[in-house]
Design a protein around this motif. Structure first.
Motif, short mmCIF file in Angstrom:
data_model
loop_
_atom_site.label_atom_id
_atom_site.label_comp_id
_atom_site.label_asym_id
_atom_site.label_seq_id
_atom_site.Cartn_x
_atom_site.Cartn_y
_atom_site.Cartn_z
N VAL A 432 0.89 -1.11 -0.10
CA VAL A 432 -0.04 0.05 -0.04
C VAL A 432 0.99 1.37 0.26
N ASN A 433 0.28 2.26 -0.76
CA ASN A 433 0.99 3.68 -0.69
C ASN A 433 0.91 4.34 0.71
N LYS A 434 1.21 5.67 0.71
CA LYS A 434 1.32 6.61 1.86
C LYS A 434 -0.14 6.78 2.32
N SER A 435 -1.16 6.50 1.21
CA SER A 435 -2.53 6.77 1.47
C SER A 435 -3.40 5.52 2.11
N GLY A 436 -2.50 4.57 1.86
CA GLY A 436 -2.98 3.17 2.46
C GLY A 436 -3.58 2.43 1.30
N ASN A 437 -3.54 2.59 0.13
CA ASN A 437 -4.40 2.23 -0.90
C ASN A 437 -3.10 1.14 -1.71
N ARG A 438 -3.93 0.12 -2.31
CA ARG A 438 -2.99 -0.77 -3.09
C ARG A 438 -2.85 -0.11 -4.45
N PHE A 439 -1.85 -0.45 -5.24
CA PHE A 439 -1.52 0.25 -6.56
C PHE A 439 -0.83 -0.55 -7.63
N VAL A 440 -0.81 -2.01 -7.43
CA VAL A 440 -0.21 -2.69 -8.40
C VAL A 440 -0.56 -4.28 -7.80
N ASP A 441 -0.51 -4.95 -9.11
CA ASP A 441 -0.41 -6.54 -8.56
C ASP A 441 0.95 -6.95 -8.04
N GLU A 442 0.79 -7.49 -6.83
CA GLU A 442 1.79 -7.73 -6.04
C GLU A 442 2.56 -9.09 -6.49
N GLY A 443 1.96 -9.70 -7.36
CA GLY A 443 2.58 -10.95 -8.04
C GLY A 443 3.16 -10.77 -9.28
N ALA A 444 3.25 -9.51 -9.76
CA ALA A 444 3.82 -9.35 -11.23
C ALA A 444 5.46 -9.33 -11.13
N ARG A 445 5.64 -8.98 -12.26
CA ARG A 445 7.10 -8.82 -12.61
C ARG A 445 7.51 -7.85 -11.73
N ARG A 446 8.93 -7.85 -11.62
CA ARG A 446 9.69 -6.98 -10.79
C ARG A 446 9.47 -5.45 -11.29
N ASP A 447 10.00 -5.39 -12.34
CA ASP A 447 9.77 -4.11 -13.33
C ASP A 447 8.57 -3.59 -13.07
N VAL A 448 7.50 -4.50 -13.30
CA VAL A 448 5.98 -3.80 -13.13
C VAL A 448 5.85 -3.05 -11.90
N MET A 449 6.06 -4.07 -10.75
CA MET A 449 6.00 -3.58 -9.49
C MET A 449 6.65 -2.34 -9.23
N THR A 450 7.77 -2.09 -9.52
CA THR A 450 8.75 -0.91 -9.46
C THR A 450 8.30 0.33 -10.14
N LYS A 451 7.83 -0.07 -11.40
CA LYS A 451 7.21 1.19 -11.90
C LYS A 451 6.11 1.85 -11.34
N GLY A 452 5.24 0.68 -10.84
CA GLY A 452 4.14 1.13 -10.01
C GLY A 452 4.55 2.13 -8.79
N LEU A 453 5.52 1.33 -8.07
CA LEU A 453 6.03 2.26 -7.03
C LEU A 453 6.54 3.58 -7.33
N PHE A 454 7.19 3.78 -8.48
CA PHE A 454 7.89 5.09 -8.72
C PHE A 454 6.71 6.08 -8.99
N GLN A 455 5.40 5.75 -9.17
CA GLN A 455 4.18 6.63 -9.30
C GLN A 455 3.67 6.79 -8.12
N GLN A 456 4.05 6.40 -7.08
CA GLN A 456 3.54 6.62 -5.69
C GLN A 456 4.13 7.82 -4.96
N GLU A 457 3.61 8.52 -4.22
CA GLU A 457 4.07 9.61 -3.58
C GLU A 457 5.57 9.31 -2.76
N ASP A 458 6.36 9.83 -3.20
CA ASP A 458 7.90 9.80 -2.57
C ASP A 458 8.35 8.29 -3.02
N GLY A 459 7.85 7.46 -4.00
CA GLY A 459 8.26 6.08 -4.44
C GLY A 459 8.25 5.37 -3.06
N PHE A 460 7.24 5.36 -2.28
CA PHE A 460 7.41 4.88 -0.94
C PHE A 460 6.13 3.93 -0.88
N MET A 461 6.48 2.90 -0.21
CA MET A 461 5.09 1.86 -0.03
C MET A 461 5.49 1.07 1.17
#
Length: 619
Positions: A432-461
Motif C-alpha cells: 500500500v502507498n502512503k494513503s493506504g491504498n493498493r496500487f499494483v499486482d503484487e505478484g507481477a514482474r519486478r519491473d512492473v511493481m517497481t514502475k508502479g511504485l515510482f508513481q506513488q508519493e515519494d516512491g514509497f510503500m
C-alpha cells in the motif's frame, strides 16, 4: 604471496585471535592469501549465530555493542598493563562470511595496531563498527582512556615486487559464480587460482535472499504444484520480454535442478518447502537451510578447504587486466599488497567478476529505462562495479543488454539493502502507498511493481502481512532477522487491528481496511482482484498485523559479456575468444529485459559449473 589465510572457514565462527594475513575474513590489513581450513578452539566450541555464549577468559573485560542483526556482540578483551593482548568472541549473530568476517578483521587490526581507529570492511560497515564499539567499551570498563587507543595506523606501502603464478584455470571473482566455477573446474581435473578484489568472499550472492528456482518434481508435487521445464522456459523467456538468447534460457531451465542436486552432492541443504519469491511468477523457489546466501559458501568453502593444494583463493587481490596473446586469453594481471602479479592460465580464464549495480557512473551510462539512478540505493555489495565487463570488452568481448538494469520495489528506505524486508512469500502480503491504498499486482514482474511504485508519493510503500507470515515473534525473514527484532528497532510495526496499524504507520485507516478487505475477497474468489492478481494463499485476517517500509533500489544488471551455452565468451563478430569463459552477473543474454525473482542464484551455479567444466576440459 606468503602468508596463509588459513583460518577463513574457522575464523568466521571464531573466538580466538588468528595469525594469518588477509583482511578478508580476518586478519591483518595485508593482502592475499590462500584459503584453507585451520584448527580453532572457536569453531570447536561453536561460536556463531545460534551458539551459546562463551565464558570470558580469566581477567578478560567484556565489551558489548549492538551488531548488524540488532542482537548483542560480546567480546572478551584481555590486557597486559595497557596493551590489548587478546580479543575473544563470546557471542555474535552476524552473518557468516560477511559480518563475522568483518568483526574478525577488526579484532586482528586492533591487536596489531593497538588502536580502535582501524578501517571498517567494505560492505560490512555496521558489523565492523560494532566490533570497534565493543572493544572501546571494554577499554572504558578496564578504567583506561579510549583516547590512548585512537592513533590512526600508518598505511603499509604496497610492495613493488613482481610475482608470477601459473595454474590450469584462473577465476576472476569469489562470488557465487566464481566459487562454483572453481569447484567445478577442480572436479574436472584442473588446478585453480581464484582472485577476489574484496576482503571477503561471497559477492552479491552471500547477501542475497538466496532463493533458487528450479522445476523440482518431488518438492513441488508434495506442495500440490504442477510445473514443467517448458513452463519454466516460457515464463523466463517471455518474462524477459523475449530479449534473452533462447539457447541460454533453455540451458538455464534444463540445468537448474541438476545444478541444485550438484550442490546437494557437495553437502548443501535446502528446505523441503517450495515458495514464490518476489517476481518469480510461479512457486518453484527453493530456500537453503542456512540463512541468506551463506549455505552456498559453506558448501563451496568446505570443498575448497578439502582440496586446498589444488584450489588457491586470494583475497584483497584486484585483477586489472585479462592477458590476450595471439588471439587467445592466457592469463590475468593483478595486484595486492604483496606486489604486482602475472598469473598464467594453461587452460583458461573464467570471468566471474559480477555486475555493475554499485557503479553509479556505469549504470547511468547505460540506463535507458528508469529515472536518473544517481540517488537510488542498491542491494549490491560495493565491489559490484563492472570491472569484469570492462576488462573483457578491452580485449574484444561483446557486451549485450547493458541497458537492462533491474530495480526492485523492496529496498530499505535508508540503505537500499534488502534487509528488514518483512515479506515471507508473494502469496501472503500486499503493498500500500502512503494513503493506504493498493496500487499494483503484487505478484507481477519486478519491473512492473517497481514502475508502479515510482508513481506513488515519494516512491514509497508499506508491505502488509499478518500472523500467517509470522506465527510467532521469533520467526525470521530471509535475512535472519526476527519480526520482534525488527519491531523493537522501529523497522517494522505491529498491531492487533488493521486500524491501529494504519495509525502507527500514518495512513488512512479506512483506506487500509478497504485494501485488506478487497484483497481478502479476491482470495475467497468472491471478486476478481482489481489489479489482476492471481497469486494467493491466505487472507490477511489473523492478528497480529505487521507493516514494513520499502522503496525502489537497484538490484541486478542483466547485461554483460555475451557467452555460448558452454560459457565461452564471444567477440563482437560472434566468434569465440579462445581461453576466456564467463559466468554469473558479469554475463548478458540470459535474463533479457527482466530477471525473474529467484533466478540470479541458479544462474551463478548453473553457468559457474558449466564454465568450470568447459575451462578444465578445453570446451
Amino acid at each position: 604471496m606468503k602468508r596463509f589465510l588459513g583460518v577463513f572457514l574457522a575464523l568466521i565462527m571464531v573466538a580466538a585471535t588468528v595469525v594469518s594475513c588477509a583482511p578478508a575474513a580476518s586478519i591483518t590489513a595485508t593482502t592475499a592469501s590462500t584459503v584453507t581450513d585451520a584448527d580453532s578452539s572457536a569453531s570447536k566450541e561453536g561460536v556463531g549465530t545460534d551458539a551459546p555464549e562463551l565464558a570470558p577468559k580469566p581477567g578478560a573485560i567484556v565489551g558489548e555493542a549492538k551488531a548488524y542483526t540488532g542482537l548483542p556482540l560480546k567480546l572478551g578483551v584481555s590486557f597486559e598493563g595497557n596493551k590489548i593482548t587478546e580479543i575473544q568472541i563470546l557471542k555474535m549473530s552476524d552473518t557468516k562470511w560477511v559480518g563475522q568476517a568483518a568483526i574478525q578483521q577488526v579484532i586482528d587490526d586492533v591487536i596489531k595496531y593497538q588502536s580502535v581507529n582501524v578501517d571498517v570492511m567494505a560492505g560490512a560497515t555496521i558489523s565492523s563498527k560494532a566490533a570497534i564499539e565493543a572493544v572501546t567499551n571494554a577499554i572504558k570498563l578496564k578504567g583506561l582512556d579510549p583516547a590512548n587507543y585512537q592513533k590512526k595506523p600508518a598505511k603499509e606501502a604496497a610492495s613493488t615486487k613482481t610475482i608470477e603464478m601459473k595454474s590450469d584455470v584462473v577465476v576472476i571473482g569469489a562470488g557465487g559464480a566464481g566459487l562454483a566455477a572453481a569447484v567445478s573446474a577442480n572436479q574436472n581435473g584442473a588446478k585453480v587460482i581464484v582472485f577476489e578484489k574484496m576482503p571477503r568472499i561471497g559477492g552479491n550472492t552471500v547477501i542475497s535472499g538466496a532463493a533458487y528456482n528450479a522445476v523440482d518434481p518431488k518438492r513441488q508435487k508434495a506442495a500440490g504444484v504442477e510445473d514443467s521445464i517448458d513452463k519454466f522456459y516460457t515464463q523466463m523467456y517471455e518474462g524477459g520480454d523475449k530479449k534473452a538468447k533462447p539457447e541460454l534460457v533453455r540451458t538455464f531451465v534444463e540445468n537448474a535442478y541438476p545444478a541444485l542436486e550438484w550442490l546437494e552432492s557437495l553437502g548443501m541443504k535446502f528446505n523441503d518447502t517450495i515458495f514464490t519469491v518476489l517476481g518469480a511468477l510461479w512457486p518453484r523457489s527453493h530456500q537453503p537451510s542456512d540463512p541468506v546466501g551463506t549455505g552456498y559458501f559453506n558448501t563451496y568453502m568446505n570443498y575448497i578447504n578439502e582440496h586446498s593444494e589444488d584450489v588457491k583463493l586470494y583475497l584483497n587481490t584486484e585483477v586489472t587486466e585479462i592477458i590476450k596473446e595471439n588471439g587467445r586469453v592466457v592469463g590475468v594481471k593483478a595486484k595486492n599488497a604483496d606486489g604486482m602479479i602475472t598469473a598464467y592460465a594453461v587452460k583458461g580464464v573464467i570471468d566471474a567478476a559480477g555486475g555493475f549495480g554499485a557503479n553509479v557512473e556505469m549504470r547511468n551510462k547505460y540506463n535507458k529505462i528508469w529515472p536518473d539512478l544517481t540517488s537510488i540505493g542498491t542491494t549490491n555489495q560495493p565491489g559490484a562495479t563492472g570491472d569484469g565487463m570492462i576488462m573483457a570488452e578491452e580485449i574484444g568481448a561483446n557486451l549485450i543488454d547493458m541497458q537492462e538494469i533491474q530495480l526492485l520495489p523492496m529496498g530499505d528506505p535508508i540503505t537500499g539493502s534488502l534487509s528488514g524486508n518483512i515479506e515471507q512469500s508473494v502469496e501472503n502480503r500486499i503493498f500500500v502507498n502512503k494513503s493506504g491504498n493498493r496500487f499494483v499486482d503484487e505478484g507481477a514482474r519486478r519491473d512492473v511493481m517497481t514502475k508502479g511504485l515510482f508513481q506513488q508519493e515519494d516512491g514509497f510503500m508499506w508491505v502488509i502481512v499478518d500472523k500467517h507470515s509470522y506465527p510467532t515473534g521469533d520467526v525470521k525473514n530471509n535475512f535472519s532477522e526476527s519480526i520482534d527484532q525488527l519491531v523493537a528497532e522501529g523497522r517494522a510495526y505491529k498491531a492487533d487491528t488493521i486500524e491501529d496499524l494504519a495509525k502507527q504507520i500514518g495512513v488512512d485507516p479506512k483506506n487500509l481496511k478497504n485494501a485488506v478487505d478487497t484483497f481478502n475477497k479476491a482470495v475467497d474468489k468472491s471478486i476478481v482482484d482489481p489489479f489482476g492478481r492471481t497469486l494467493f494463499k491466505h487472507k490477511l485476517d489473523t492478528p497480529p498485523y505487521y507493516a514494513g517500509a520499502r522503496k525502489p533500489t537497484v538490484h541486478h544488471t542483466m547485461g554483460g559479456v555475451e557467452i555460448t551455452t558452454s560459457a565461452q565468451v564471444l567477440d563482437k563478430n560472434g566468434k569465440v575468444i579462445p581461453g576466456l569463459y564467463a559466468a554469473g552477473e558479469v554475463t548478458g543474454g540470459i535474463h533479457g529485459g527482466n530477471r525473474l525473482g529467484g533466478n540470479a542464484v541458479p544462474d551463478t551455479v548453473i553457468f559457474g559449473k558449466i564454465a568450470g567444466e568447459s575451462a578444465a576440459l578445453g570446451k
